[in-house]
Design a protein around this motif. Structure first.
Motif, PDB file in Angstrom:
ATOM      1  N   VAL A   1      26.943  19.224 -45.166  1.00 23.42           N
ATOM      2  CA  VAL A   1      26.230  17.611 -43.663  1.00 23.42           C
ATOM      3  C   VAL A   1      24.569  18.629 -43.307  1.00 23.42           C
ATOM      4  O   VAL A   1      24.178  17.633 -43.570  1.00 23.42           O
ATOM      5  CB  VAL A   1      27.195  17.893 -43.155  1.00 23.42           C
ATOM      6  N   LYS A   2      24.770  19.676 -43.276  1.00 24.39           N
ATOM      7  CA  LYS A   2      23.319  19.881 -42.051  1.00 24.39           C
ATOM      8  C   LYS A   2      22.535  19.711 -43.601  1.00 24.39           C
ATOM      9  O   LYS A   2      21.531  18.808 -43.052  1.00 24.39           O
ATOM     10  CB  LYS A   2      23.155  21.384 -42.130  1.00 24.39           C
ATOM     11  N   VAL A   3      22.643  20.285 -45.019  1.00 27.32           N
ATOM     12  CA  VAL A   3      21.347  20.092 -45.326  1.00 27.32           C
ATOM     13  C   VAL A   3      21.374  18.843 -46.366  1.00 27.32           C
ATOM     14  O   VAL A   3      19.936  18.087 -46.008  1.00 27.32           O
ATOM     15  CB  VAL A   3      21.667  21.022 -46.715  1.00 27.32           C
TER      16      VAL A   3
ATOM     17  N   ARG B   1      29.227  12.356 -42.448  1.00 27.38           N
ATOM     18  CA  ARG B   1      30.958  12.234 -42.865  1.00 27.38           C
ATOM     19  C   ARG B   1      32.142  11.066 -43.045  1.00 27.38           C
ATOM     20  O   ARG B   1      32.847  10.989 -43.454  1.00 27.38           O
ATOM     21  CB  ARG B   1      31.692  13.307 -41.802  1.00 27.38           C
ATOM     22  N   ALA B   2      30.902   9.995 -42.168  1.00 24.46           N
ATOM     23  CA  ALA B   2      31.521   8.572 -42.909  1.00 24.46           C
ATOM     24  C   ALA B   2      31.608   8.344 -44.112  1.00 24.46           C
ATOM     25  O   ALA B   2      31.806   7.494 -44.786  1.00 24.46           O
ATOM     26  CB  ALA B   2      30.756   7.922 -42.492  1.00 24.46           C
TER      27      ALA B   2
ATOM     28  N   VAL C   1      34.618  15.197 -49.640  1.00 23.25           N
ATOM     29  CA  VAL C   1      36.113  15.632 -48.856  1.00 23.25           C
ATOM     30  C   VAL C   1      35.981  16.634 -48.746  1.00 23.25           C
ATOM     31  O   VAL C   1      35.461  17.316 -47.460  1.00 23.25           O
ATOM     32  CB  VAL C   1      37.209  14.753 -49.518  1.00 23.25           C
ATOM     33  N   GLN C   2      36.082  17.302 -49.182  1.00 21.28           N
ATOM     34  CA  GLN C   2      36.882  18.741 -49.496  1.00 21.28           C
ATOM     35  C   GLN C   2      35.682  19.737 -49.926  1.00 21.28           C
ATOM     36  O   GLN C   2      35.293  20.106 -49.402  1.00 21.28           O
ATOM     37  CB  GLN C   2      37.744  19.086 -50.516  1.00 21.28           C
ATOM     38  N   GLY C   3      34.434  18.842 -50.532  1.00 20.78           N
ATOM     39  CA  GLY C   3      33.309  19.403 -50.640  1.00 20.78           C
ATOM     40  C   GLY C   3      32.413  18.972 -49.525  1.00 20.78           C
ATOM     41  O   GLY C   3      31.345  19.442 -49.463  1.00 20.78           O
ATOM     42  N   MET C   4      32.470  18.264 -48.751  1.00 19.16           N
ATOM     43  CA  MET C   4      31.763  17.709 -47.502  1.00 19.16           C
ATOM     44  C   MET C   4      31.315  18.604 -45.812  1.00 19.16           C
ATOM     45  O   MET C   4      31.747  18.156 -45.080  1.00 19.16           O
ATOM     46  CB  MET C   4      32.093  16.002 -47.128  1.00 19.16           C
TER      47      MET C   4
ATOM     48  N   PRO D   1      22.634  15.710 -54.608  1.00 20.93           N
ATOM     49  CA  PRO D   1      22.022  17.249 -54.288  1.00 20.93           C
ATOM     50  C   PRO D   1      22.863  18.343 -53.826  1.00 20.93           C
ATOM     51  O   PRO D   1      23.043  19.355 -54.369  1.00 20.93           O
ATOM     52  CB  PRO D   1      20.494  16.743 -54.231  1.00 20.93           C
ATOM     53  N   PRO D   2      22.475  17.775 -52.267  1.00 18.13           N
ATOM     54  CA  PRO D   2      23.596  19.016 -51.166  1.00 18.13           C
ATOM     55  C   PRO D   2      24.552  19.494 -51.656  1.00 18.13           C
ATOM     56  O   PRO D   2      25.186  20.637 -52.252  1.00 18.13           O
ATOM     57  CB  PRO D   2      22.655  18.685 -50.168  1.00 18.13           C
TER      58      PRO D   2
END
Length: 359
Positions: A226-228, A270-271, A218-221, A197-198
């Motif tokens: 990540v904070k959400v 991000r892992a 990758v591009q979308g992260m 969902p984020p």
């Protein structure tokens, strides 16, 4: 064991391959003739983690009554929003209340929804068990072939009260699965509810503009995504704590499953992009993709029901669910897995715990 797999998509085809290779007598049921037609000629081709080859199920059919004839257990491997219709169809086809039903997966609240739908037709329900997530990462490169790029190493399973036979069957059929205690623990470890969902919501404009022509993890992260995701995961862990469960972060859960490398540093979200299968996954191609259809209304919605019962404030989950509802307003969508669908209208913490066997 004679096993009927319901669902001939990526998950169902993968389950049919694994169970057949393990020596089980497998019947594959598909709801669509167009989906099963490629399998009727030469069976199911497969490549990936189980090697490469072709298996021939004992039967491939759209006739559910024929599919379940003589089955020791049913494995439901369909999108989670199909569970009510499957419960209704199994009852209509004469499924015995003594034979196990295994939801692969149940996701969030799946077992409760299945039980509620079945019980609406008769008081006596079959033994029901669920997995927290689908056992496979798989895609069909051709209509008659499934590429299984991942198989969960560790897979949470749980049964509803009285469903011990289903749990026993689930653990026997799918090596690496384990009893995580109860369906609340299983439901709250639905990985997709946190990781989809984020990025899906914050990347919706990019999805619509490009048709999903970017890599989701990758591009979308991005930093904002990540904070959400981290905030949503903290809320999930807090709800679990209210039910008496000390849940791992979703990154640690994915390490156990095998979709994040075990040596990835700490709980860096991000892992997720470091997983061999994850980093190649493309973004949704439209707002009708399952990340939107399934993981909001059948992931976040039932999570919000649990949070309300537990009395835990979950602003991130609420905001994501509210934005999604506005964004898809007016479009045709499956009915959400709300309190009514799970039989939890008016439920209290005590009544829910009693229902799932925590009391």
């Amino acid at each position: 064991m004679r096993v009927t797999v319901i669902g001939a998509g990526n998950g169902g085809a993968s389950a049919a391959v694994e169970l057949t290779l393990a020596g089980h007598d497998v019947v594959l049921h598909g709801r669509s003739q167009a989906t099963i037609a490629p399998f009727l000629q030469g069976g199911i081709g497969y490549l990936g983690v189980f090697g490469e080859g072709r298996i021939r199920p004992a039967l491939v059919t759209t006739d559910l009554k024929a599919a379940i004839d003589g089955a020791d257990a049913v494995v439901v491997a369909l999108p989670t929003f199909a569970l009510t219709s499957v419960a209704e169809a199994l009852h209509a086809a004469g499924w015995s209340s003594r034979r196990p039903v295994i939801l692969n997966p149940g996701h969030t609240g799946g077992a409760l929804e299945f039980e509620t739908a079945y019980r609406a037709r008769q008081p006596e329900i079959p033994p029901i068990a669920e997995f927290a997530t689908l056992a496979y990462v798989a895609r069909k490169p051709a209509p008659d072939t499934v590429n299984i790029t991942g198989r969960a190493r560790s897979l949470r399973a749980a049964a509803l009260k009285g469903g011990e036979a289903a749990l026993e069957a689930a653990l026997a059929l799918f090596p690496g699965s384990y009893d995580c205690g109860d369906v609340i623990a299983s439901d709250l470890c639905n990985v997709n509810m946190v990781v989809h969902p984020p990025g899906a919501m914050l990347g919706a404009a990019w999805v619509e503009a490009t048709g999903g022509d970017f890599t989701f993890y990758v591009q979308g992260m991005t930093d904002g995504v990540v904070k959400v995701m981290e905030a949503l995961d903290r809320e999930r862990i807090a709800v679990g704590r209210a039910f008496g469960h000390a849940l791992p972060t979703i990154v640690e859960e994915m390490k156990a499953i095998g979709t994040v490398p075990a040596d990835a540093a700490g709980s860096d979200y991000r892992a997720i992009a470091a997983g061999e299968a994850n980093r190649r996954i493309k973004a949704p191609d439209s707002l009708t993709h399952r990340y939107y259809v399934e993981d909001f209304s059948h992931g976040l919605t039932p999570f919000l029901v649990y949070a309300q019962i537990a009395g835990v404030h979950v602003p991130t989950a609420s905001a994501l669910a509210d934005l999604h509802a506005v964004m898809v307003a007016g479009s045709q969508r499956p009915a959400p897995r709300d309190a009514a669908a799970m039989g939890l209208v008016g439920a209290t913490m005590e009544s829910l715990k009693q229902r799932v066997g925590l009391l």
